[in-house]
Motif scaffolding. Sequence first.
Motif, PDB file in Angstrom:
ATOM      1  N   GLY A 124       0.798  -1.218   0.000  1.00  0.00           N
ATOM      2  CA  GLY A 124       0.000   0.000   0.000  1.00  0.00           C
ATOM      3  C   GLY A 124       0.827   1.263   0.000  1.00  0.00           C
ATOM      4  O   GLY A 124       0.299   2.355   0.128  1.00  0.00           O
ATOM      5  N   PHE A 125       2.154   1.124  -0.139  1.00  0.00           N
ATOM      6  CA  PHE A 125       2.994   2.318  -0.224  1.00  0.00           C
ATOM      7  C   PHE A 125       4.247   2.015  -1.057  1.00  0.00           C
ATOM      8  O   PHE A 125       4.608   0.869  -1.265  1.00  0.00           O
ATOM      9  N   GLY A 126       4.859   3.091  -1.551  1.00  0.00           N
ATOM     10  CA  GLY A 126       6.156   2.977  -2.190  1.00  0.00           C
ATOM     11  C   GLY A 126       6.206   2.638  -3.660  1.00  0.00           C
ATOM     12  O   GLY A 126       7.290   2.441  -4.196  1.00  0.00           O
ATOM     13  N   THR A 127       5.053   2.576  -4.337  1.00  0.00           N
ATOM     14  CA  THR A 127       5.093   2.194  -5.753  1.00  0.00           C
ATOM     15  C   THR A 127       4.534   3.252  -6.692  1.00  0.00           C
ATOM     16  O   THR A 127       4.965   3.343  -7.831  1.00  0.00           O
ATOM     17  N   HIS A 128       3.558   4.027  -6.254  1.00  0.00           N
ATOM     18  CA  HIS A 128       2.872   4.998  -7.113  1.00  0.00           C
ATOM     19  C   HIS A 128       2.867   6.367  -6.431  1.00  0.00           C
ATOM     20  O   HIS A 128       2.324   6.504  -5.338  1.00  0.00           O
ATOM     21  N   PHE A 129       3.464   7.356  -7.094  1.00  0.00           N
ATOM     22  CA  PHE A 129       3.570   8.684  -6.512  1.00  0.00           C
ATOM     23  C   PHE A 129       3.101   9.761  -7.480  1.00  0.00           C
ATOM     24  O   PHE A 129       3.181   9.594  -8.697  1.00  0.00           O
ATOM     25  N   ARG A 130       2.634  10.861  -6.910  1.00  0.00           N
ATOM     26  CA  ARG A 130       2.303  12.073  -7.656  1.00  0.00           C
ATOM     27  C   ARG A 130       3.206  13.178  -7.143  1.00  0.00           C
ATOM     28  O   ARG A 130       3.372  13.348  -5.940  1.00  0.00           O
ATOM     29  N   LEU A 131       3.829  13.903  -8.072  1.00  0.00           N
ATOM     30  CA  LEU A 131       4.689  15.032  -7.727  1.00  0.00           C
ATOM     31  C   LEU A 131       4.090  16.302  -8.283  1.00  0.00           C
ATOM     32  O   LEU A 131       3.662  16.348  -9.430  1.00  0.00           O
ATOM     33  N   ARG A 132       4.109  17.323  -7.466  1.00  0.00           N
ATOM     34  CA  ARG A 132       3.803  18.682  -7.926  1.00  0.00           C
ATOM     35  C   ARG A 132       5.073  19.467  -7.661  1.00  0.00           C
ATOM     36  O   ARG A 132       5.492  19.582  -6.508  1.00  0.00           O
ATOM     37  N   ILE A 133       5.675  19.993  -8.719  1.00  0.00           N
ATOM     38  CA  ILE A 133       7.003  20.567  -8.568  1.00  0.00           C
ATOM     39  C   ILE A 133       7.218  21.765  -9.484  1.00  0.00           C
ATOM     40  O   ILE A 133       6.739  21.790 -10.617  1.00  0.00           O
ATOM     41  N   ALA A 134       7.922  22.757  -8.956  1.00  0.00           N
ATOM     42  CA  ALA A 134       8.407  23.900  -9.730  1.00  0.00           C
ATOM     43  C   ALA A 134       9.891  24.014  -9.417  1.00  0.00           C
ATOM     44  O   ALA A 134      10.298  23.866  -8.263  1.00  0.00           O
ATOM     45  N   SER A 135      10.690  24.235 -10.439  1.00  0.00           N
ATOM     46  CA  SER A 135      12.135  24.356 -10.239  1.00  0.00           C
ATOM     47  C   SER A 135      12.706  25.352 -11.234  1.00  0.00           C
ATOM     48  O   SER A 135      12.291  25.382 -12.395  1.00  0.00           O
ATOM     49  N   PRO A 136      13.676  26.149 -10.805  1.00  0.00           N
ATOM     50  CA  PRO A 136      14.325  27.057 -11.743  1.00  0.00           C
ATOM     51  C   PRO A 136      15.048  26.299 -12.858  1.00  0.00           C
ATOM     52  O   PRO A 136      15.265  26.850 -13.942  1.00  0.00           O
ATOM     53  N   LEU A 137      15.374  25.045 -12.630  1.00  0.00           N
ATOM     54  CA  LEU A 137      16.032  24.241 -13.664  1.00  0.00           C
ATOM     55  C   LEU A 137      15.100  23.938 -14.836  1.00  0.00           C
ATOM     56  O   LEU A 137      15.562  23.536 -15.903  1.00  0.00           O
ATOM     57  N   PHE A 138      13.819  24.126 -14.648  1.00  0.00           N
ATOM     58  CA  PHE A 138      12.844  23.870 -15.703  1.00  0.00           C
ATOM     59  C   PHE A 138      12.691  25.044 -16.669  1.00  0.00           C
ATOM     60  O   PHE A 138      12.125  24.894 -17.746  1.00  0.00           O
ATOM     61  N   THR A 139      13.177  26.200 -16.277  1.00  0.00           N
ATOM     62  CA  THR A 139      12.995  27.407 -17.079  1.00  0.00           C
ATOM     63  C   THR A 139      13.560  27.228 -18.480  1.00  0.00           C
ATOM     64  O   THR A 139      14.719  26.837 -18.651  1.00  0.00           O
ATOM     65  N   GLY A 140      12.718  27.485 -19.477  1.00  0.00           N
ATOM     66  CA  GLY A 140      13.139  27.419 -20.873  1.00  0.00           C
ATOM     67  C   GLY A 140      13.285  26.015 -21.424  1.00  0.00           C
ATOM     68  O   GLY A 140      13.827  25.839 -22.512  1.00  0.00           O
ATOM     69  N   THR A 141      12.808  25.007 -20.692  1.00  0.00           N
ATOM     70  CA  THR A 141      12.922  23.629 -21.171  1.00  0.00           C
ATOM     71  C   THR A 141      11.548  23.078 -21.542  1.00  0.00           C
ATOM     72  O   THR A 141      10.523  23.558 -21.062  1.00  0.00           O
ATOM     73  N   SER A 142      11.547  22.061 -22.370  1.00  0.00           N
ATOM     74  CA  SER A 142      10.299  21.411 -22.774  1.00  0.00           C
ATOM     75  C   SER A 142       9.762  20.544 -21.639  1.00  0.00           C
ATOM     76  O   SER A 142      10.491  20.218 -20.685  1.00  0.00           O
ATOM     77  N   ARG A 143       8.518  20.154 -21.747  1.00  0.00           N
ATOM     78  CA  ARG A 143       7.921  19.266 -20.747  1.00  0.00           C
ATOM     79  C   ARG A 143       8.703  17.953 -20.683  1.00  0.00           C
ATOM     80  O   ARG A 143       8.949  17.416 -19.601  1.00  0.00           O
ATOM     81  N   ILE A 144       9.123  17.457 -21.833  1.00  0.00           N
ATOM     82  CA  ILE A 144       9.901  16.212 -21.858  1.00  0.00           C
ATOM     83  C   ILE A 144      11.207  16.386 -21.084  1.00  0.00           C
ATOM     84  O   ILE A 144      11.596  15.533 -20.290  1.00  0.00           O
TER      85      ILE A 144
END
Length: 94
Positions: free
Chosen positions: A43-63
Amino acid sequence: MQAQDITATAIEAVLRDKLSPTQLEVIDESGLHAGHVGANGSGFGTHFRLRIASPLFTGTSRIAQHRLVYDALQAFIDAGLHALAIEVLHTPKQ
């Protein structure tokens, strides 16, 4: 790393270290996937959801953003993390 080491707290620590997020929420949704492929029966440790913002994402594609997350969490994937839903949050411009 072993399957019991896959926790929301451990995932959060790695993401904070590697991606310096400005916003981060890690939710273990494993209990919702009992009986599904990849579920380990605990019942734990296999399926997760992340909500995240990072400066490393700036100017990059979703992929590219998702690749950064997957690369950061590769040890967890190798240990049995089966599913990861990634919601990239956008930090408002100042």
